[in-house]
Structures are given as C-alpha cells and as structure tokens.
Write a protein that holds these residues in place. Structure first.
Motif, PDB file in Angstrom:
ATOM      1  N   LEU A   1      35.528  34.217  18.638  1.00  0.00           N
ATOM      2  CA  LEU A   1      36.853  33.569  19.573  1.00  0.00           C
ATOM      3  C   LEU A   1      37.472  34.676  20.053  1.00  0.00           C
ATOM      4  CD1 LEU A   1      37.729  31.143  16.483  1.00  0.00           C
ATOM      5  CD2 LEU A   1      37.437  30.475  18.956  1.00  0.00           C
ATOM      6  N   THR A   2      37.600  36.064  19.228  1.00  0.00           N
ATOM      7  CA  THR A   2      38.370  37.060  20.213  1.00  0.00           C
ATOM      8  C   THR A   2      37.650  37.548  21.255  1.00  0.00           C
ATOM      9  OG1 THR A   2      38.984  38.105  17.854  1.00  0.00           O
ATOM     10  CG2 THR A   2      39.197  39.284  19.670  1.00  0.00           C
ATOM     11  N   LEU A   3      36.208  37.477  21.458  1.00  0.00           N
ATOM     12  CA  LEU A   3      35.586  37.741  22.552  1.00  0.00           C
ATOM     13  C   LEU A   3      35.802  36.713  23.629  1.00  0.00           C
ATOM     14  CD1 LEU A   3      32.155  39.228  21.084  1.00  0.00           C
ATOM     15  CD2 LEU A   3      34.101  40.735  22.376  1.00  0.00           C
ATOM     16  N   LEU A   4      35.844  35.749  23.232  1.00  0.00           N
ATOM     17  CA  LEU A   4      35.955  34.595  24.293  1.00  0.00           C
ATOM     18  C   LEU A   4      37.278  34.873  24.902  1.00  0.00           C
ATOM     19  CD1 LEU A   4      34.660  32.090  25.240  1.00  0.00           C
ATOM     20  CD2 LEU A   4      36.409  30.652  23.656  1.00  0.00           C
ATOM     21  N   GLY A   5      38.350  35.013  23.933  1.00  0.00           N
ATOM     22  CA  GLY A   5      39.587  35.214  24.509  1.00  0.00           C
ATOM     23  C   GLY A   5      39.787  36.307  25.717  1.00  0.00           C
ATOM     24  N   LEU A   6      39.042  37.511  25.174  1.00  0.00           N
ATOM     25  CA  LEU A   6      39.097  38.581  25.964  1.00  0.00           C
ATOM     26  C   LEU A   6      38.462  38.217  27.575  1.00  0.00           C
ATOM     27  CD1 LEU A   6      38.269  41.536  23.424  1.00  0.00           C
ATOM     28  CD2 LEU A   6      40.439  40.956  24.447  1.00  0.00           C
ATOM     29  N   SER A   7      37.472  37.299  27.315  1.00  0.00           N
ATOM     30  CA  SER A   7      36.649  37.190  28.817  1.00  0.00           C
ATOM     31  C   SER A   7      37.672  36.328  29.493  1.00  0.00           C
ATOM     32  CB  SER A   7      35.547  36.211  28.377  1.00  0.00           C
ATOM     33  OG  SER A   7      35.982  34.749  28.060  1.00  0.00           O
ATOM     34  N   PHE A   8      38.497  35.684  29.176  1.00  0.00           N
ATOM     35  CA  PHE A   8      39.624  34.947  29.787  1.00  0.00           C
ATOM     36  C   PHE A   8      40.591  35.775  30.399  1.00  0.00           C
ATOM     37  CE2 PHE A   8      37.493  31.206  28.576  1.00  0.00           C
ATOM     38  CZ  PHE A   8      37.330  30.393  29.671  1.00  0.00           C
ATOM     39  N   PHE A   9      41.071  36.957  29.738  1.00  0.00           N
ATOM     40  CA  PHE A   9      41.944  37.865  30.395  1.00  0.00           C
ATOM     41  C   PHE A   9      41.131  38.563  31.530  1.00  0.00           C
ATOM     42  CE2 PHE A   9      43.970  38.197  26.125  1.00  0.00           C
ATOM     43  CZ  PHE A   9      44.834  37.705  26.427  1.00  0.00           C
ATOM     44  N   VAL A  10      39.827  38.504  31.762  1.00  0.00           N
ATOM     45  CA  VAL A  10      39.146  39.260  32.755  1.00  0.00           C
ATOM     46  C   VAL A  10      39.351  38.101  33.765  1.00  0.00           C
ATOM     47  CG1 VAL A  10      36.639  39.389  33.852  1.00  0.00           C
ATOM     48  CG2 VAL A  10      37.503  40.292  31.446  1.00  0.00           C
ATOM     49  N   MET A  11      39.306  36.684  33.730  1.00  0.00           N
ATOM     50  CA  MET A  11      39.378  35.814  34.870  1.00  0.00           C
ATOM     51  C   MET A  11      40.787  35.755  35.302  1.00  0.00           C
ATOM     52  SD  MET A  11      36.552  34.706  35.343  1.00  0.00           S
ATOM     53  CE  MET A  11      37.130  33.520  36.707  1.00  0.00           C
ATOM     54  N   VAL A  12      41.706  35.993  34.319  1.00  0.00           N
ATOM     55  CA  VAL A  12      43.282  36.293  34.973  1.00  0.00           C
ATOM     56  C   VAL A  12      43.191  37.299  36.176  1.00  0.00           C
ATOM     57  CG1 VAL A  12      45.466  36.952  34.238  1.00  0.00           C
ATOM     58  CG2 VAL A  12      44.093  35.591  32.788  1.00  0.00           C
ATOM     59  N   ALA A  13      42.661  38.489  35.756  1.00  0.00           N
ATOM     60  CA  ALA A  13      42.773  39.428  36.801  1.00  0.00           C
ATOM     61  C   ALA A  13      41.630  39.017  38.041  1.00  0.00           C
ATOM     62  CB  ALA A  13      41.610  40.550  36.435  1.00  0.00           C
ATOM     63  N   ALA A  14      40.639  38.275  37.964  1.00  0.00           N
ATOM     64  CA  ALA A  14      39.944  37.529  38.944  1.00  0.00           C
ATOM     65  C   ALA A  14      40.751  36.616  39.981  1.00  0.00           C
ATOM     66  CB  ALA A  14      38.617  37.104  38.449  1.00  0.00           C
ATOM     67  N   SER A  15      41.631  35.864  39.056  1.00  0.00           N
ATOM     68  CA  SER A  15      42.548  34.777  39.900  1.00  0.00           C
ATOM     69  C   SER A  15      43.597  35.213  40.371  1.00  0.00           C
ATOM     70  CB  SER A  15      42.841  33.672  38.752  1.00  0.00           C
ATOM     71  OG  SER A  15      43.483  34.213  37.607  1.00  0.00           O
ATOM     72  N   ASN A  16      43.937  36.721  40.120  1.00  0.00           N
ATOM     73  CA  ASN A  16      44.881  37.249  40.653  1.00  0.00           C
ATOM     74  C   ASN A  16      44.708  37.651  42.173  1.00  0.00           C
ATOM     75  OD1 ASN A  16      47.438  36.956  39.015  1.00  0.00           O
ATOM     76  ND2 ASN A  16      46.456  38.553  37.697  1.00  0.00           N
ATOM     77  N   ILE A  17      43.299  37.976  42.302  1.00  0.00           N
ATOM     78  CA  ILE A  17      42.752  38.201  43.352  1.00  0.00           C
ATOM     79  C   ILE A  17      42.830  37.184  44.418  1.00  0.00           C
ATOM     80  CG2 ILE A  17      40.646  39.256  44.427  1.00  0.00           C
ATOM     81  CD1 ILE A  17      40.247  41.187  42.334  1.00  0.00           C
ATOM     82  N   ALA A  18      42.209  36.067  43.871  1.00  0.00           N
ATOM     83  CA  ALA A  18      41.763  34.685  44.627  1.00  0.00           C
ATOM     84  C   ALA A  18      43.034  34.051  44.907  1.00  0.00           C
ATOM     85  CB  ALA A  18      41.138  33.770  43.644  1.00  0.00           C
ATOM     86  N   ILE A  19      44.175  34.293  44.505  1.00  0.00           N
ATOM     87  CA  ILE A  19      45.559  33.803  44.874  1.00  0.00           C
ATOM     88  C   ILE A  19      46.076  34.493  46.199  1.00  0.00           C
ATOM     89  CG2 ILE A  19      46.136  32.775  42.833  1.00  0.00           C
ATOM     90  CD1 ILE A  19      48.282  34.932  42.525  1.00  0.00           C
ATOM     91  N   THR A  20      45.481  35.692  46.502  1.00  0.00           N
ATOM     92  CA  THR A  20      46.016  36.253  47.673  1.00  0.00           C
ATOM     93  C   THR A  20      44.978  35.812  49.033  1.00  0.00           C
ATOM     94  OG1 THR A  20      44.068  38.195  47.454  1.00  0.00           O
ATOM     95  CG2 THR A  20      46.318  38.553  46.493  1.00  0.00           C
TER      96      THR A  20
END
Length: 496
Positions: A371-390
C-alpha cells in the motif's frame, strides 16, 4: 529451469498456470480496449463521454469480481471447483464471441454480462485449487502463488499486446474475437491437464461430505441470518426511496453498486462471525481477513487506475510517438504484467530464502509495503499531471516508473492475499471467502471507474489534486498497517 521447478512443485500447478494464463489473456486483452471502445466516436465505438464510459467500465470490472461470491458458493455446494472452472470458461468464451459481433448496444452489453458471469464462476475456484495443492501451507505455498501469478501476467501481457493492437489499429470487434480464442485455448489446457494432474482435487462435494462439514445452526442463529438479510433489503429500499440511489444514469448505477457491495460484504462477514459456527481462533482469523479485505479494496482502487485514469492520461497527455509511429495507448498497461514477469520469480525466491532464515515478513507487513509503494506511485503521477496541465505532453517515463512501483506493490499484496485467504479461511468456507477476496477487487475496480469519471475533459487542472487524493489515502493505510502489524499477526493464530 522448468525441470528444477517441477521437482519443487506439483505438475498440477502448471496446468492451472496455463489455464489461468489464457483466461487472463482474454480478460485483460478485452479490458485494455474496453474504455477506449466506450469513448470512441470515430471508429465504430460507443461514443460516450468520460464520466459515463468510466462508470460502465467500473460496473463491468466490479461485476466480474462481485460474481466470484456466488461462484465460490456454487463450487462449495454443487459443482466442485473443477466443474465450476470448466463451465465458467465456456460462458466466458461465449461472452467474448457475442462482443465480437458488431450488432449494437444491446448485444454488446449482453456480452459484457456473459463474460462477467463466467469469470465469477471461474476466478475464485482456480485459486482455491492452487491452495489445495499445498495443504502444508507455509512459504512454499506463497511461492506457488507467485508462480501462478506469473501465469496471470503472462496472459495479461500478450492479451494487451495482441488484443490491444487489433482493437485500436484494425477493428474493435476483431480484438474482442481474439479474446474468445484465448479462452478457448485455456479450456483445452484445463480439460486435458486436469484429468491427469488434478485427480482428487476440486471435486463436487458428496452428500456425505456436506453432512460431515455442515455446521448445526440454531433457531437463534437462523433468525440472526434472516434478520441481516432483511436489514440489507430494507436499507437498500430506503436508499432508493430517499433518492440516494439513482439508477437512471450510469454514474448513479455505479454509485449504488458500490453501496450494495459494501453492504453485502459487511453482512456476509457478520453472518459468518455470528452464525457460522466458528470457534474463537477461527473468528480471530476472520477478523484478519476483514482487515486484508479493506486493504485490498483500497489497493485495487488505486492499482486499477491502469484501465481508467492512467489509460486516459496515456491516451491524451503522454508522448507516444516513436520513430514516427504512434504507440497504441493501451500498450502502456503492459508495463504491469511485464514487470511482474521479471520480478515475480525474484520475490518468490526471496520469500523462501527469508523463510529459511526465519526472517520472512508476515502478511500484514507485506500488505503495508504494498500500500505504501502504491501511494508513492501516485505522487509520481502528481508530478506528471503538473506537466500535463501546462499543455505539454508528459514523458512516458512517468507512467513507466508508476507501473514499476505498482508491480512491486502488487507482488506484496495480491499473491500474498490469495495465499492468506486460503490459509486463514475456515475449510468449509474457503471458496466462499475466496469469493469475498475478489469482492474486494470488485469494490476497488468500481471505485477506480468512479474516480476516473472525475477527469473532466474540459478542466484538466483538477488532475494533480485527484492523483494526490489516491496517494495520501493509500500511503496512510499502509503506514497504519506498519504500526499495528504485530496484533494482526497474533490474530492469525500461528498461521504464517
């Protein structure tokens, strides 16, 4: 290598390995193109919007696992596991054949319902037979489930590769037809392999067995059981009358299904604990199964974003052009099975190595890691989506790393959970509780579909916040399990 494995594990494991491989080829191959087909309004798809399409996707994938509960009951009480697998495979194949016919919405939804019914009959019972091969339990059974899990992901890899390509590049319905062929091959493997290597396993219960294993239920316990059922029915009717359940839209139907799944699961666990004839040790073990159920539901809600929000992100916000050729967005889902195939043998060997030295992490600790690793993976997607919104396309390496973390997390949760349910469940309820394990996946899949429906095509600014929600919830639950792993281990009553 195969001969060495054969000496360590019974040949029946490999019959189940290949049968499940082909069934997962059909399931994950079709799933890879399902949402894309629902959203497509150019090449013969259903032309739905994201909210409606993801709700239907979530309802379908949830139904597949929810129907594992009656599938387990039918095996325990009528067919036996082997016949349930055989009949389920035939129904799945027929469902994919229906989907391959381009004849409009009614036939398409009929095909989805048929596949869901067949999978509910097959899925919990093939896992139950894997557990029966290892009555001694222990790390060897955990390793067997890791090997079995490789079969699941091998089928998933080739299903997504072949069905995904045919669906996106040739014809949606040709992709659905390829899934039917995969299930046919699985039926052939199981039919001839089980007759030789699974003799005496998964047989239909005789009247004598049913009598010996049945638990006398008092009038009070019967009243409690009927009372729970009546309360569930009244609760659902009240929700409908009050307007909390709106069955007129796909989203409302999916939300209602989520409430129903939670109510059914809670009622079932209560019934077993109160009226199931369990002793003190068995009740404590069922409490552990409840904890694992909650953890699994949360895990699959994040993990199954692969077919929903992460599929949408791959299709619309990720750079996919290689040497002038656009990679099918469905292929990104193949990172999960690919990484499993690479990492599963390593982790399977690691569990045996650590067990021999008395250092094998307990199931609660493995769940916490996952569960902890899964949570960390979505922090990666937060960074990716911050690029997408530009307005820029995100690098494919964001999804690649996300799926890598998903895979390590999956190997700490799914095969361990399968093994734990076969070991901790009271013997007379083993297939039914395997069904409950898949109901957790049902709830997770439904949440995944509803979550992706929040991806407003006209407002991509909300993506980082949505991914951040998943990251925080899963990480927090994982850390909670780390804190309380010792009491949970004690409730397992000496089973590891």
């Amino acid at each position: 290598m195969p001969s060495q494995l054969s000496q360590k594990h019974p040949r029946g494991l490999y019959i189940l390995f290949f049968a499940e491989m082909w069934e997962r080829f059909s399931y994950y191959g079709m799933r890879a193109i399902l949402l894309l087909f629902l959203l497509d309004n150019i090449s013969g798809g259903m032309g739905m919007n994201a909210a409606e399409g993801t709700a239907i996707y979530g309802l379908y994938t949830a139904s597949v696992y929810l129907l594992s509960l009656p599938g387990g009951w039918l095996a325990d009480n009528i067919f036996g596991q082997k016949k349930a697998i055989w009949y389920g495979g035939i129904i799945i194949m027929l469902g994919h054949i229906i989907l391959a016919v381009p004849a409009g919405g009614f036939l398409f939804f009929l095909g989805l319902v048929t596949v869901a019914m067949g999978t509910g009959l097959l899925k919990p019972n093939i896992s139950s037979i894997v557990g029966e091969l290892y009555p001694e339990g222990g790390a060897r059974r955990d390793a067997a489930f890791s090997i079995f899990y490789m079969g699941i992901n091998l089928g998933s890899f080739f299903g997504i590769l072949i069905v995904g390509y045919l669906g996106q590049k040739v014809s949606w319905h040709m992709g659905f037809g390829a899934a039917a062929i995969g299930m046919l091959l699985g039926l052939i493997v199981f039919k001839y392999g089980s007759a030789r290597y699974l003799v005496g396993l998964g047989e239909a219960p005789s009247q004598r067995q049913l009598k010996e294993e049945s638990v006398p239920v008092s009038g009070t316990n019967k009243a409690i059981g009927y009372g729970l059922i009546a309360a569930l029915v009244i609760f659902l009717i009240a929700l409908q009358i009050s307007g909390k359940l709106d069955m007129t839209t796909a989203q409302g139907l999916a939300q209602g299904a989520g409430i129903i799944i939670v109510a059914i699961s809670a009622s079932y666990f209560l019934y077993i604990l109160i009226a199931g004839g369990l002793n003190y040790v068995e009740k404590r073990r069922v409490f552990v199964l409840i904890i694992f159920y909650l953890a699994a539901a949360l895990f699959w809600a994040g993990y199954e974003q692969a077919g929903t929000s992460l599929q949408i992100f791959a299709d619309r916000h990720t750079e996919r052009t290689v040497a002038g050729w656009e990679v099918p967005s469905s292929w990104f889902q193949n990172f999960q099975p690919f990484f499993v195939l690479v990492l599963a043998p390593i982790l399977a060997s690691l569990w045996i190595y650590l067990s021999a030295r008395g250092k094998n992490p307990t199931a609660p600790v493995k769940f916490a890691f996952g569960l902890t690793l899964l949570g960390l993976s979505f922090f990666v997607m937060v960074a990716a989506s911050n690029i997408a919104i530009t307005g820029e396309l995100a690098s494919p390496f964001f999804l690649t790393f996300t799926y890598f973390l998903h895979t390590v997390a999956e190997l700490c949760v799914s095969p361990v959970g399968l093994s734990s349910y076969t070991k901790l469940a009271p013997r007379r309820y083993v297939s039914q509780l395997m069904g409950i394990w898949f109901v957790a996946a049902s709830l997770g899949n439904l949440i995944a579909g509803l979550f992706a429906g929040g991806f407003d095509e006209k407002n991509i600014m909300q993506m980082p916040a949505l991914f951040n929600q998943v990251a925080i919830f899963t990480t927090a639950f994982g850390l909670l399990l780390f804190v309380f792993w010792k009491p949970v281990k004690n409730w397992m009553g000496g089973i590891h």
